[in-house]
Design a protein around this motif. Structure first.
Motif, short mmCIF file in Angstrom:
data_model
loop_
_atom_site.label_atom_id
_atom_site.label_comp_id
_atom_site.label_asym_id
_atom_site.label_seq_id
_atom_site.Cartn_x
_atom_site.Cartn_y
_atom_site.Cartn_z
N UNK A 99 0.84 -1.21 0.00
CA UNK A 99 0.00 0.00 0.00
C UNK A 99 0.87 1.26 0.00
N UNK A 100 1.94 1.26 0.80
CA UNK A 100 2.84 2.41 0.85
C UNK A 100 3.53 2.63 -0.50
N UNK A 101 3.94 1.54 -1.13
CA UNK A 101 4.58 1.63 -2.45
C UNK A 101 3.60 2.18 -3.48
N UNK A 102 2.39 1.64 -3.51
CA UNK A 102 1.38 2.12 -4.47
C UNK A 102 1.08 3.59 -4.26
N UNK A 103 0.99 4.00 -3.01
CA UNK A 103 0.70 5.41 -2.70
C UNK A 103 1.82 6.32 -3.21
N UNK A 104 3.05 5.92 -2.99
CA UNK A 104 4.20 6.70 -3.45
C UNK A 104 4.22 6.79 -4.97
N UNK A 105 4.06 5.66 -5.64
CA UNK A 105 4.08 5.65 -7.11
C UNK A 105 2.94 6.47 -7.69
N UNK A 106 1.74 6.32 -7.13
CA UNK A 106 0.56 7.04 -7.62
C UNK A 106 0.74 8.54 -7.45
N UNK A 107 1.34 8.94 -6.35
CA UNK A 107 1.62 10.37 -6.12
C UNK A 107 2.42 10.93 -7.28
N UNK A 108 3.45 10.22 -7.71
CA UNK A 108 4.29 10.70 -8.81
C UNK A 108 3.57 10.62 -10.15
N UNK A 109 2.78 9.56 -10.37
CA UNK A 109 2.08 9.42 -11.65
C UNK A 109 1.10 10.56 -11.87
#
Length: 107
Positions: free
Chosen positions: A59-69
């Motif tokens: 979840x933390x990884x997805x949140x970080x990646x989505x923030x940048x996308x």
């Protein structure tokens, strides 16, 4: 002069919709390296139970990646880098990945 040149560049749909987002994914992984590492470490330690044990890291990884996308400034930055690489390729005929490789000193 190069800045005006890159503003005039017309990008194809595949460049806007595929190639630049691919560059964004690669750079986002670098920016989220700590979370990528935490998720990978959890997966290695959890084996088959990783789906259940690594939810928090995932979840933390997805949140970080989505923030940048979703970051329009980040998209623009990647777009400008893509355009620079494209112009350099048109000028030299050498792809970016090959430009970074060093030539052997002896044969």
């Amino acid at each position: 002069m190069e800045a005006t040149k890159s503003e005039e560049i017309q990008l194809r749909c595949v460049e806007k919709d595929v190639l630049i987002p691919k560059m964004m994914r690669e750079k986002a992984k670098e920016r989220c390296a700590e979370k990528v590492e935490a998720f990978n470490h959890c997966c290695k330690e959890s084996g088959l139970l990783m789906v259940f044990k690594c939810r928090e890291q995932n979840a933390a990884l997805k949140e970080c990646l989505t923030f940048h996308y979703k970051d329009l400034e980040f998209f623009e930055q990647c777009k400008q880098e893509y355009i620079s690489e494209k112009l350099e390729f048109e000028r030299t005929g050498i792809p970016a990945k090959n430009r970074q490789q060093k030539l052997p000193t002896s044969m």
